[in-house]
Scaffold this motif. Structure first.
Motif, short mmCIF file in Angstrom:
data_model
loop_
_atom_site.label_atom_id
_atom_site.label_comp_id
_atom_site.label_asym_id
_atom_site.label_seq_id
_atom_site.Cartn_x
_atom_site.Cartn_y
_atom_site.Cartn_z
N THR A 76 0.83 -1.20 0.00
CA THR A 76 0.00 0.00 0.00
C THR A 76 0.87 1.25 0.00
OG1 THR A 76 -1.73 -1.15 1.24
CG2 THR A 76 -1.82 1.25 1.23
N ALA A 77 0.45 2.21 -0.81
CA ALA A 77 1.09 3.52 -0.80
C ALA A 77 0.11 4.53 -0.22
CB ALA A 77 1.49 3.92 -2.22
N TYR A 78 0.67 5.61 0.32
CA TYR A 78 -0.14 6.62 0.97
C TYR A 78 0.23 8.00 0.46
CZ TYR A 78 -0.66 2.73 4.23
OH TYR A 78 -0.89 1.49 4.77
N LEU A 79 -0.74 8.88 0.48
CA LEU A 79 -0.48 10.28 0.21
C LEU A 79 -1.11 11.08 1.34
CD1 LEU A 79 0.73 12.33 -1.82
CD2 LEU A 79 -1.59 12.59 -2.75
N GLN A 80 -0.24 11.59 2.22
CA GLN A 80 -0.69 12.42 3.32
C GLN A 80 -0.77 13.86 2.83
OE1 GLN A 80 -1.50 11.78 6.68
NE2 GLN A 80 -2.03 13.95 6.76
N MET A 81 -1.95 14.44 2.91
CA MET A 81 -2.17 15.79 2.40
C MET A 81 -2.54 16.71 3.56
SD MET A 81 -4.22 14.95 -1.14
CE MET A 81 -5.67 14.35 -0.29
N ASN A 82 -1.72 17.71 3.81
CA ASN A 82 -1.94 18.66 4.90
C ASN A 82 -2.23 20.05 4.34
OD1 ASN A 82 -1.30 16.63 6.84
ND2 ASN A 82 0.87 17.05 6.54
N SER A 83 -2.81 20.87 5.18
CA SER A 83 -3.10 22.27 4.81
C SER A 83 -3.78 22.34 3.45
CB SER A 83 -1.80 23.08 4.79
OG SER A 83 -1.15 23.03 6.04
N LEU A 84 -4.81 21.56 3.30
CA LEU A 84 -5.49 21.49 2.01
C LEU A 84 -6.12 22.82 1.62
CD1 LEU A 84 -6.98 17.93 2.37
CD2 LEU A 84 -5.53 18.70 0.49
N LYS A 85 -6.09 23.07 0.32
CA LYS A 85 -6.64 24.30 -0.24
C LYS A 85 -7.76 23.95 -1.24
CE LYS A 85 -1.92 26.15 -0.37
NZ LYS A 85 -0.87 26.71 -1.25
N PRO A 86 -8.66 24.87 -1.49
CA PRO A 86 -9.70 24.59 -2.51
C PRO A 86 -9.10 24.20 -3.86
CG PRO A 86 -10.33 26.49 -1.20
CD PRO A 86 -8.93 26.11 -0.77
N ASP A 87 -7.94 24.74 -4.19
CA ASP A 87 -7.28 24.39 -5.46
C ASP A 87 -6.82 22.93 -5.51
OD1 ASP A 87 -5.61 27.58 -6.16
OD2 ASP A 87 -7.67 26.88 -6.49
N ASP A 88 -6.78 22.26 -4.37
CA ASP A 88 -6.39 20.84 -4.34
C ASP A 88 -7.56 19.94 -4.73
OD1 ASP A 88 -4.51 21.53 -1.34
OD2 ASP A 88 -3.76 21.36 -3.42
N THR A 89 -8.73 20.50 -4.91
CA THR A 89 -9.91 19.72 -5.28
C THR A 89 -9.70 19.01 -6.61
OG1 THR A 89 -11.45 21.12 -4.05
CG2 THR A 89 -12.35 19.88 -5.92
N GLY A 90 -10.10 17.74 -6.65
CA GLY A 90 -9.98 16.98 -7.87
C GLY A 90 -10.08 15.49 -7.60
N VAL A 91 -9.95 14.74 -8.66
CA VAL A 91 -9.89 13.28 -8.53
C VAL A 91 -8.41 12.90 -8.46
CG1 VAL A 91 -10.46 11.06 -9.54
CG2 VAL A 91 -12.02 13.00 -9.81
N TYR A 92 -8.07 12.12 -7.47
CA TYR A 92 -6.68 11.69 -7.27
C TYR A 92 -6.53 10.24 -7.70
CZ TYR A 92 -5.47 16.00 -4.95
OH TYR A 92 -5.21 17.32 -4.69
N PHE A 93 -5.54 10.02 -8.55
CA PHE A 93 -5.27 8.70 -9.09
C PHE A 93 -3.89 8.22 -8.64
CE2 PHE A 93 -8.68 8.66 -12.25
CZ PHE A 93 -8.92 10.01 -12.46
N CYS A 94 -3.77 6.93 -8.41
CA CYS A 94 -2.45 6.36 -8.24
C CYS A 94 -2.13 5.55 -9.50
CB CYS A 94 -2.35 5.50 -6.99
SG CYS A 94 -3.58 4.19 -6.84
N ALA A 95 -0.86 5.48 -9.82
CA ALA A 95 -0.43 4.82 -11.05
C ALA A 95 0.89 4.12 -10.82
CB ALA A 95 -0.31 5.84 -12.18
N ALA A 96 1.10 3.05 -11.56
CA ALA A 96 2.32 2.26 -11.43
C ALA A 96 3.18 2.35 -12.68
CB ALA A 96 1.96 0.80 -11.17
N TRP A 97 4.47 2.51 -12.45
CA TRP A 97 5.48 2.51 -13.51
C TRP A 97 6.28 1.24 -13.30
CZ3 TRP A 97 7.91 7.47 -15.69
CH2 TRP A 97 8.91 7.15 -16.62
#
Length: 117
Positions: A76-97
């Motif tokens: 499992t991978a994680y994305l910790q997001m702090n101090s979120l802003k309205p501009d951070d709104t969106g769909v978040y995708f994870c992807a593998a290389w």
């Protein structure tokens, strides 16, 4: 493959942690990345982590606020997001290389993050 989760509706300044569970052919990946896509905009890079070494990379706008990590045992991978802003709104995708490939080729389904002001 990749299963992203953890999105939701939060207020500006709040924190949120996204998770991406890795399975199947995605597991022998070289690198895992997080991307975001705001309404009406193109998908953009957020952060990535080398699955073996743990080396991380961030988009300039996310440095200091977002943190990517992985738990190899939990796949499992994680994305910790702090101090979120309205501009951070969106769909978040994870992807593998995957090793031997030239791009991110395996994508999760995305999880919606909405930040209200």
């Amino acid at each position: 493959q990749l299963q992203a989760s953890g999105g939701g509706l939060v207020q500006a300044g709040d924190s949120l942690t996204l998770s991406c569970v890795v399975s199947g052919r995605a597991f022998n990946m070289l690198r895992l990345g997080w991307f975001s896509q705001a309404p009406g905009k193109e998908r953009e890079f957020v952060a990535s982590i080398n699955w073996g070494s743990g080396f991380t990379s961030y988009a300039d706008s996310m440095k200091g606020r977002f943190s990517i990590s992985r738990d190899s045992d939990k796949r499992t991978a994680y994305l910790q997001m702090n101090s979120l802003k309205p501009d951070d709104t969106g769909v978040y995708f994870c992807a593998a290389w995957r090793a031997g490939r030239s791009k991110y080729e395996i994508w999760g389904q995305g999880t919606q993050v909405t930040v209200s002001s």
